[in-house]
Design a protein around this motif. Structure first.
Motif, PDB file in Angstrom:
ATOM      1  N   ARG A  25       5.788  10.724  -2.052  1.00 17.52           N
ATOM      2  CA  ARG A  25       5.978  11.691  -3.150  1.00 17.52           C
ATOM      3  C   ARG A  25       5.881  10.999  -4.507  1.00 17.52           C
ATOM      4  NH1 ARG A  25       9.653  16.606  -4.355  1.00 17.52           N
ATOM      5  NH2 ARG A  25       9.942  16.408  -6.593  1.00 17.52           N
ATOM      6  N   GLY A  26       6.604   9.911  -4.676  1.00 16.06           N
ATOM      7  CA  GLY A  26       6.596   9.208  -5.952  1.00 16.06           C
ATOM      8  C   GLY A  26       5.244   8.608  -6.289  1.00 16.06           C
ATOM      9  N   ILE A  27       4.541   8.086  -5.272  1.00 13.98           N
ATOM     10  CA  ILE A  27       3.226   7.484  -5.501  1.00 13.98           C
ATOM     11  C   ILE A  27       2.233   8.541  -5.975  1.00 13.98           C
ATOM     12  CG2 ILE A  27       1.279   6.355  -4.367  1.00 13.98           C
ATOM     13  CD1 ILE A  27       3.302   4.931  -2.559  1.00 13.98           C
ATOM     14  N   VAL A  28       2.202   9.685  -5.291  1.00 12.72           N
ATOM     15  CA  VAL A  28       1.270  10.757  -5.673  1.00 12.72           C
ATOM     16  C   VAL A  28       1.614  11.286  -7.068  1.00 12.72           C
ATOM     17  CG1 VAL A  28       0.452  13.078  -5.109  1.00 12.72           C
ATOM     18  CG2 VAL A  28       0.806  11.404  -3.285  1.00 12.72           C
ATOM     19  N   ALA A  29       2.892  11.477  -7.349  1.00 15.25           N
ATOM     20  CA  ALA A  29       3.299  11.984  -8.667  1.00 15.25           C
ATOM     21  C   ALA A  29       2.856  11.036  -9.786  1.00 15.25           C
ATOM     22  CB  ALA A  29       4.817  12.185  -8.700  1.00 15.25           C
ATOM     23  N   THR A  79      -7.722   9.592  -8.735  1.00 10.70           N
ATOM     24  CA  THR A  79      -7.576   8.595  -7.677  1.00 10.70           C
ATOM     25  C   THR A  79      -6.609   7.507  -8.114  1.00 10.70           C
ATOM     26  OG1 THR A  79      -9.467   7.308  -8.492  1.00 10.70           O
ATOM     27  CG2 THR A  79      -9.909   8.981  -6.819  1.00 10.70           C
ATOM     28  N   GLY A  80      -6.022   6.850  -7.135  1.00 13.77           N
ATOM     29  CA  GLY A  80      -5.106   5.746  -7.395  1.00 13.77           C
ATOM     30  C   GLY A  80      -4.462   5.303  -6.103  1.00 13.77           C
ATOM     31  N   SER A  81      -3.546   4.400  -6.192  1.00 10.82           N
ATOM     32  CA  SER A  81      -2.864   3.906  -4.996  1.00 10.82           C
ATOM     33  C   SER A  81      -1.501   3.360  -5.385  1.00 10.82           C
ATOM     34  CB  SER A  81      -3.690   2.812  -4.305  1.00 10.82           C
ATOM     35  OG  SER A  81      -3.846   1.695  -5.160  1.00 10.82           O
ATOM     36  N   GLY A  82      -0.693   3.122  -4.397  1.00 11.30           N
ATOM     37  CA  GLY A  82       0.634   2.550  -4.589  1.00 11.30           C
ATOM     38  C   GLY A  82       1.119   1.960  -3.295  1.00 11.30           C
ATOM     39  N   SER A  83       2.120   1.125  -3.373  1.00 17.36           N
ATOM     40  CA  SER A  83       2.656   0.483  -2.169  1.00 17.36           C
ATOM     41  C   SER A  83       4.150   0.763  -2.055  1.00 17.36           C
ATOM     42  CB  SER A  83       2.405  -1.026  -2.217  1.00 17.36           C
ATOM     43  OG  SER A  83       3.010  -1.596  -3.357  1.00 17.36           O
ATOM     44  N   PHE A  84       4.632   0.684  -0.838  1.00 15.35           N
ATOM     45  CA  PHE A  84       6.058   0.861  -0.581  1.00 15.35           C
ATOM     46  C   PHE A  84       6.427   0.062   0.658  1.00 15.35           C
ATOM     47  CE2 PHE A  84       3.839   4.131   1.758  1.00 15.35           C
ATOM     48  CZ  PHE A  84       4.503   4.230   2.975  1.00 15.35           C
ATOM     49  N   THR A  85       7.703  -0.196   0.801  1.00 18.87           N
ATOM     50  CA  THR A  85       8.201  -0.960   1.945  1.00 18.87           C
ATOM     51  C   THR A  85       8.879  -0.014   2.920  1.00 18.87           C
ATOM     52  OG1 THR A  85       8.537  -2.899   0.542  1.00 18.87           O
ATOM     53  CG2 THR A  85       9.675  -2.876   2.664  1.00 18.87           C
ATOM     54  N   GLU A  86       8.545  -0.190   4.186  1.00 18.18           N
ATOM     55  CA  GLU A  86       9.081   0.666   5.235  1.00 18.18           C
ATOM     56  C   GLU A  86       9.600  -0.211   6.359  1.00 18.18           C
ATOM     57  OE1 GLU A  86       7.629   4.758   7.410  1.00 18.18           O
ATOM     58  OE2 GLU A  86       6.172   3.138   7.192  1.00 18.18           O
ATOM     59  N   THR A  87      10.778   0.096   6.864  1.00 13.53           N
ATOM     60  CA  THR A  87      11.340  -0.654   7.986  1.00 13.53           C
ATOM     61  C   THR A  87      10.941   0.022   9.287  1.00 13.53           C
ATOM     62  OG1 THR A  87      13.231  -1.350   6.640  1.00 13.53           O
ATOM     63  CG2 THR A  87      13.455  -1.538   9.035  1.00 13.53           C
ATOM     64  N   GLY A 127       4.841  15.748  -4.426  1.00 16.08           N
ATOM     65  CA  GLY A 127       4.548  14.827  -5.516  1.00 16.08           C
ATOM     66  C   GLY A 127       3.447  15.348  -6.418  1.00 16.08           C
ATOM     67  N   PHE A 128       2.447  15.972  -5.826  1.00 17.81           N
ATOM     68  CA  PHE A 128       1.346  16.560  -6.596  1.00 17.81           C
ATOM     69  C   PHE A 128       1.863  17.656  -7.522  1.00 17.81           C
ATOM     70  CE2 PHE A 128      -1.736  20.106  -6.741  1.00 17.81           C
ATOM     71  CZ  PHE A 128      -2.720  19.506  -7.525  1.00 17.81           C
ATOM     72  N   CYS A 180      -0.635   3.067   0.128  1.00 14.35           N
ATOM     73  CA  CYS A 180      -0.979   4.498   0.144  1.00 14.35           C
ATOM     74  C   CYS A 180      -2.073   4.763  -0.876  1.00 14.35           C
ATOM     75  CB  CYS A 180       0.261   5.351  -0.174  1.00 14.35           C
ATOM     76  SG  CYS A 180      -0.075   7.121  -0.285  1.00 14.35           S
ATOM     77  N   GLU A 181      -3.223   5.231  -0.413  1.00 11.26           N
ATOM     78  CA  GLU A 181      -4.338   5.588  -1.300  1.00 11.26           C
ATOM     79  C   GLU A 181      -4.320   7.087  -1.560  1.00 11.26           C
ATOM     80  OE1 GLU A 181      -7.974   4.275   0.364  1.00 11.26           O
ATOM     81  OE2 GLU A 181      -7.366   2.181   0.554  1.00 11.26           O
ATOM     82  N   VAL A 182      -4.511   7.464  -2.809  1.00 11.98           N
ATOM     83  CA  VAL A 182      -4.449   8.865  -3.227  1.00 11.98           C
ATOM     84  C   VAL A 182      -5.823   9.290  -3.729  1.00 11.98           C
ATOM     85  CG1 VAL A 182      -3.328  10.539  -4.741  1.00 11.98           C
ATOM     86  CG2 VAL A 182      -2.033   8.573  -3.874  1.00 11.98           C
TER      87      VAL A 182
END
Length: 709
Positions: free
Chosen positions: A406-410, A278-286, A339-340, A305-307
């Motif tokens: 992809r990058g967050i899951v990886a 488990t984990g999470s990450g953030s990103f910016t989207e326009t 990413g997985f 994004c929660e994984v």
């Protein structure tokens, strides 16, 4: 009704309601894919998913689905209930907005739902437009509110005290709609009940709700939303369903989430326990955002994004990976699955390189490099991500297109798996070691199988030296008509050579009992001379790289003695085919020869000389002898009992076992693959205790006289 009254009843009110939903009725396939049973199920999922979204937001714990006998369906939840107050922009109640306006609801802008299965705000209104009748009841504010619709148009049905029906007289609202209060509920009780009848002007009469599909997805959803209970009740009484003899009800609830799901999906014995990543990450989207002046302006938005991933490796070599975005299944993958895969391969490669000396892996020339298929062999995984407003490729939501995921899951996979491989805990160390051994064995099997595939094609006369010397090949190059007999022992081989038709029948002898591959590793199997010879002669590789089109023979016939040892050898051979050449069995190309047990020589005048009758069991022998006695025919008392194939002469072997005109073959099938896997694991696996119980339980049924001693 006169023309004047008809004209006066058709007002602007009707135009405002139907302007969007008419498009749905004219082009239903654009919204639900088709108008057969699949489209009917799609409509049901649209309503159920609205309730599941409430559960994802933490506001719903129970969903009940009832398939009624009158072809209607009810979906009930204990969520917050659809808003019943007036929506200021339209002047309509929240219930009417949700069920009559396309692209309206709580899934936009992130105000009510941070992550949901619904994205476009069309689900409930589309189902309403395609229903002959839809009734919705909302428990909210200690009251029960009710509204009914006819093909998307709000109004009132006059059921006249009878059961609700789409055929009841309907009166549409003209001046304004009414959200009626029809009852009271206890304070704090909330929820929504939707019952609808699919419009048979849109759906054919034979379109039905698929019970098995409903149950499968309900179970899947409860895995993805831990603690949610989904109950499915079938009152239709349809033949072939659990409810054919009366109402049937099933409930599903799971608390383990993706871990329970992975263990449910796993088809084989475990090499590792189920690891939870488990984990999470953030990103910016326009994204375009509606400003105060009503204009859409692009603005950067921070997304979270929660994984949540569960992985588990087993003894098999198949791969079962299920991926989801929120609760939406993505069978074709997307950025989260990519990413997985990338994170998984990176971590395992590093772990193998760090243990290269122990694993005896050479990484210098690149010939022993771990590939993705090596890591995926035996893997069962559930990959889920949760994020607001995911971007999908296409209308069907089968591929996630949000690139930053992809990058967050990886990164999550890399961090969590690295911690497992570097853990100081004894259990983690043991499992990591077993996993690396399995991956390296898969890599070596892949390399070996590729080499075998390159050299094991059917050779012409000048190239036949590459095949095993003990192979007595046939002359025909026609795969469809050729047969390979795997013969027990060299003594039987000599007789079989004389008995066969060398045009299309090939012979491969094996010595004694081959390796039990259910317990052996891949490397041990490939080192075994008999197993390697069989794989090489068939010429299609083994395991994941097996290529059915490359098989050199149309039929594989296992020809063993008709005794206990022969049955054991046949079981060992079947285990080899089942584990490493499974497509041969699935395509019905593996057979077991059925040699006779006895030969009766009939004598007497008026009969042709040398008349023989063959029998295949003790019961058949006794029955045949009684028939001969009853018919007054004489036979020699010294009835021959064949202990093995080597005791037959060539003519007898050809007539009884090899000649297609007279022989009997038993085709080996694996229609019930899971049951077959369990039987092979019981009889040939490494766990002794269940096999001992099986032998003890069946000992009383064994006829000791059948054992050769």
């Amino acid at each position: 009704m006169t023309a004047t009254s008809a004209d006066s009843s058709y007002t602007a009110r009707h135009l405002s309601v139907l302007e969007g939903l008419e498009a749905v009725r004219k082009r239903p396939g654009m919204y639900i894919g088709s108008t057969d049973s699949r489209g009917l199920m799609h409509c049901l999922w649209e309503i159920i998913d609205n309730s599941v979204d409430e559960a994802l937001a933490g506001n719903c714990s129970q969903i009940r689905v009832v398939l009624h006998a009158d072809s209607s369906v009810t979906v009930e939840d204990d969520g917050r209930g659809i808003p019943v107050d007036v929506e200021p922009k339209t002047g309509l109640s929240g219930v009417e907005v949700v069920f009559t306006k396309l692209h309206a609801g709580g899934k936009f802008g992130g105000g009510s739902y941070t992550a949901s299965g619904g994205l476009h705000g069309v689900g409930a209104s589309v189902v309403n437009a395609l229903s002959a009748r839809l009734d919705v009841e909302v428990d909210r504010g200690s009251k029960t509110h009710r509204m009914t619709f006819h093909r998307g148009e709000p109004g009132q049905f006059d059921d006249r005290g009878k059961e609700p029906s789409p055929d009841s007289p309907f009166e549409p609202f003209v001046s304004r709609s009414e959200l009626a209060v029809v009852g009271k509920v206890k304070r704090g009780v909330t929820g929504t009940r939707v019952r609808y009848w699919a419009d048979r002007q849109v759906f054919p009469k034979d379109a039905r709700f698929a019970y098995n599909e409903l149950v499968t997805r309900a179970r899947q959803t409860t895995f993805l939303v831990p603690g949610l209970r989904i109950t499915v009740r079938d009152e239709r009484g349809l033949a072939g369903t659990p409810g054919e003899d009366g109402p049937s009800e099933e409930s599903f609830v799971h608390s383990g989430g993706t871990v329970d799901f992975a263990e449910f999906l796993a088809p084989d014995a475990a090499v590792t326990s189920t690891w939870h990543l488990t984990g999470s990450g953030s990103f910016t989207e326009t994204v375009p955002v509606l400003d105060d002046r009503g204009h859409m302006t692009p603005q950067p938005v921070e997304r979270e994004c929660e994984v949540d991933i569960a992985v588990r490796w087993g003894t098999g070599y198949g791969t079962e990976v299920r991926s989801f975005v929120n609760i939406i299944s993505t069978p074709k993958g997307g950025s989260h699955q990519a990413g997985f895969d990338a994170g998984l391969l990176k971590v395992v490669r590093k772990a193998v390189e760090a243990n290269a000396r122990r694993l005896k892996v050479s990484t210098k020339d690149g010939s022993e490099k771990i590939e993705k298929d090596d890591v995926l062999a035996g893997l069962t995984a559930v990959v889920t991500v949760r994020l607001a407003e995911p971007q999908f490729e296409g209308q069907t939501k089968e591929v996630l297109g949000t690139a930053p995921v992809r990058g967050i899951v990886a990164r999550v996979v890399e961090k969590e798996l690295t911690a497992r491989f570097s853990s100081a805990k004894r259990d983690d160390k043991t499992q990591a070691t077993l996993l690396m051994d399995k991956v390296v064995a898969e890599m070596r099997a892949r390399v070996s199988a590729r080499k075998q595939k390159e050299i094991s094609r059917r050779k012409n006369a000048l190239e036949s030296s590459s095949l095993p010397a003990k192979l007595a090949d046939c002359r025909s190059n026609d795969v469809g008509s050729s047969e390979l007999f795997i013969v027990e022992g060299d003594s039987a081989l000599g007789t079989a050579k004389l008995a066969r038709d060398s045009n299309f029948q090939a012979l491969l002898p094996i010595r004694g009992k081959i390796l039990n591959v259910q317990k052996a590793s891949l490397s041990d199997m490939l080192k075994n001379a008999e197993c390697a010879a069989i794989i090489q002669v068939i010429g299609a590789g083994s395991g994941r790289s097996f290529d059915l089109e490359a098989a050199r023979y149309g039929k594989i016939v296992l020809m063993t003695d008709a005794d206990v040892d022969g049955a054991h050898i046949r079981t060992l051979l079947l285990t080899l085919f089942f584990r490493y050449m499974r497509p041969m069995i699935d395509n019905g190309r593996v057979y077991a020869a059925v040699p006779p047990l006895h030969r009766i020589e009939v004598v007497g005048s008026g009969r042709r000389k040398g008349e023989y009758i063959y029998t295949y069991s003790e019961a058949e022998l006794n029955t045949t002898l009684r028939k001969l006695d009853k018919a007054g025919r004489r036979y020699k008392d010294d009835i021959q009992r064949y202990k093995g194939l080597g005791e037959m002469d060539a003519d007898q072997l050809a007539e009884t076992t090899m000649d297609p005109r007279h022989r009997t073959l038993r085709r080996v099938t694996a229609e019930h693959a899971e049951a077959s896997e369990r039987v092979f694991e019981l009889l040939m696996g490494s766990d002794v205790a269940p096999r001992k119980e099986f032998i003890v339980a069946g000992a009383r049924e064994l006829d000791q006289s059948r054992i050769d001693v």
